[in-house]
Design a protein around this motif. Sequence first.
Motif, PDB file in Angstrom:
ATOM      1  N   VAL A   1      83.868 -13.945  45.374  1.00  0.00           N
ATOM      2  CA  VAL A   1      83.113 -14.020  46.634  1.00  0.00           C
ATOM      3  C   VAL A   1      83.027 -15.468  47.101  1.00  0.00           C
ATOM      4  O   VAL A   1      83.237 -15.767  48.278  1.00  0.00           O
ATOM      5  N   ILE A   2      82.746 -16.384  46.187  1.00  0.00           N
ATOM      6  CA  ILE A   2      82.695 -17.807  46.544  1.00  0.00           C
ATOM      7  C   ILE A   2      84.070 -18.283  47.013  1.00  0.00           C
ATOM      8  O   ILE A   2      84.174 -19.035  47.989  1.00  0.00           O
ATOM      9  N   ALA A   3      85.115 -17.830  46.356  1.00  0.00           N
ATOM     10  CA  ALA A   3      86.472 -18.218  46.766  1.00  0.00           C
ATOM     11  C   ALA A   3      86.789 -17.694  48.165  1.00  0.00           C
ATOM     12  O   ALA A   3      87.370 -18.420  48.988  1.00  0.00           O
ATOM     13  N   LEU A   4      86.405 -16.467  48.470  1.00  0.00           N
ATOM     14  CA  LEU A   4      86.658 -15.901  49.804  1.00  0.00           C
ATOM     15  C   LEU A   4      85.866 -16.632  50.887  1.00  0.00           C
ATOM     16  O   LEU A   4      86.376 -16.866  51.981  1.00  0.00           O
ATOM     17  N   VAL A   5      84.640 -16.994  50.570  1.00  0.00           N
ATOM     18  CA  VAL A   5      83.844 -17.762  51.537  1.00  0.00           C
ATOM     19  C   VAL A   5      84.499 -19.115  51.794  1.00  0.00           C
ATOM     20  O   VAL A   5      84.592 -19.567  52.946  1.00  0.00           O
ATOM     21  N   GLY A   6      84.995 -19.753  50.749  1.00  0.00           N
ATOM     22  CA  GLY A   6      85.688 -21.032  50.910  1.00  0.00           C
ATOM     23  C   GLY A   6      86.951 -20.900  51.744  1.00  0.00           C
ATOM     24  O   GLY A   6      87.230 -21.733  52.606  1.00  0.00           O
ATOM     25  N   VAL A   7      87.709 -19.836  51.510  1.00  0.00           N
ATOM     26  CA  VAL A   7      88.927 -19.596  52.293  1.00  0.00           C
ATOM     27  C   VAL A   7      88.577 -19.362  53.755  1.00  0.00           C
ATOM     28  O   VAL A   7      89.239 -19.885  54.658  1.00  0.00           O
ATOM     29  N   TYR A   8      87.530 -18.583  54.016  1.00  0.00           N
ATOM     30  CA  TYR A   8      87.124 -18.300  55.393  1.00  0.00           C
ATOM     31  C   TYR A   8      86.692 -19.576  56.116  1.00  0.00           C
ATOM     32  O   TYR A   8      87.076 -19.812  57.262  1.00  0.00           O
ATOM     33  N   ILE A   9      85.901 -20.406  55.446  1.00  0.00           N
ATOM     34  CA  ILE A   9      85.442 -21.654  56.061  1.00  0.00           C
ATOM     35  C   ILE A   9      86.628 -22.577  56.341  1.00  0.00           C
ATOM     36  O   ILE A   9      86.723 -23.162  57.427  1.00  0.00           O
ATOM     37  N   THR A  10      87.545 -22.682  55.401  1.00  0.00           N
ATOM     38  CA  THR A  10      88.730 -23.519  55.602  1.00  0.00           C
ATOM     39  C   THR A  10      89.574 -23.007  56.766  1.00  0.00           C
ATOM     40  O   THR A  10      90.025 -23.783  57.613  1.00  0.00           O
ATOM     41  N   TYR A  11      89.780 -21.709  56.833  1.00  0.00           N
ATOM     42  CA  TYR A  11      90.566 -21.117  57.920  1.00  0.00           C
ATOM     43  C   TYR A  11      89.899 -21.382  59.273  1.00  0.00           C
ATOM     44  O   TYR A  11      90.558 -21.769  60.242  1.00  0.00           O
ATOM     45  N   THR A  12      88.590 -21.192  59.329  1.00  0.00           N
ATOM     46  CA  THR A  12      87.863 -21.405  60.587  1.00  0.00           C
ATOM     47  C   THR A  12      87.956 -22.862  61.044  1.00  0.00           C
ATOM     48  O   THR A  12      88.209 -23.128  62.222  1.00  0.00           O
ATOM     49  N   LEU A  13      87.774 -23.789  60.121  1.00  0.00           N
ATOM     50  CA  LEU A  13      87.861 -25.200  60.486  1.00  0.00           C
ATOM     51  C   LEU A  13      89.276 -25.595  60.900  1.00  0.00           C
ATOM     52  O   LEU A  13      89.459 -26.378  61.846  1.00  0.00           O
ATOM     53  N   ASN A  14      90.289 -25.051  60.235  1.00  0.00           N
ATOM     54  CA  ASN A  14      91.675 -25.334  60.625  1.00  0.00           C
ATOM     55  C   ASN A  14      91.992 -24.785  62.009  1.00  0.00           C
ATOM     56  O   ASN A  14      92.671 -25.444  62.808  1.00  0.00           O
ATOM     57  N   GLN A  15      91.506 -23.586  62.315  1.00  0.00           N
ATOM     58  CA  GLN A  15      91.753 -23.013  63.637  1.00  0.00           C
ATOM     59  C   GLN A  15      91.065 -23.832  64.721  1.00  0.00           C
ATOM     60  O   GLN A  15      91.621 -24.036  65.797  1.00  0.00           O
ATOM     61  N   ARG A  16      89.870 -24.312  64.436  1.00  0.00           N
ATOM     62  CA  ARG A  16      89.162 -25.145  65.410  1.00  0.00           C
ATOM     63  C   ARG A  16      89.921 -26.452  65.655  1.00  0.00           C
ATOM     64  O   ARG A  16      90.060 -26.901  66.785  1.00  0.00           O
TER      65      ARG A  16
END
Length: 140
Positions: free
Chosen positions: A37-52
């Motif tokens: 779950v922590i790994a998925l949250v980290g992946v989601y945050i990284t993806y969101t910041l990269n898209q921004r």
Amino acid sequence: MAASPVRRRAIRPVAARWITAASGWTWAQTTALIVPVIALVGVYITYTLNQRALRRERCSKTFAEALTAVEEYLEMPYRIRRRPASPDIRRELTDEASSPLARMAFHHAWLQIEASAVAEPYAALVAAARSEAGVLRGRC
């Protein structure tokens, strides 16, 4: 009395096994659930910041290209004025003069889709550039 401390030691591990077996959930299972779950949250945050960051970069590039088209249009009267007297050069400059106009129209339409808040100021900039370049072209 000597038998009783041994007996207590034997009962405690059995009791601990019985409690975890009855609850059905261990620390190992909790850890196995929390880590992904922590790994998925980290992946989601990284993806969101990269898209921004990519969107910001794309917008910056679009704005720069739009301003470059206006700058090329404003520079055209000076290129016409410094042209050689050859008819081939005149034809080439005429073709080049229509290119910035088409690019400015394209960028205005693109800005209306991509960044509507910037489209109207860009239209005002294009109108001012066209009026200034029109005055300069009359002098050539």
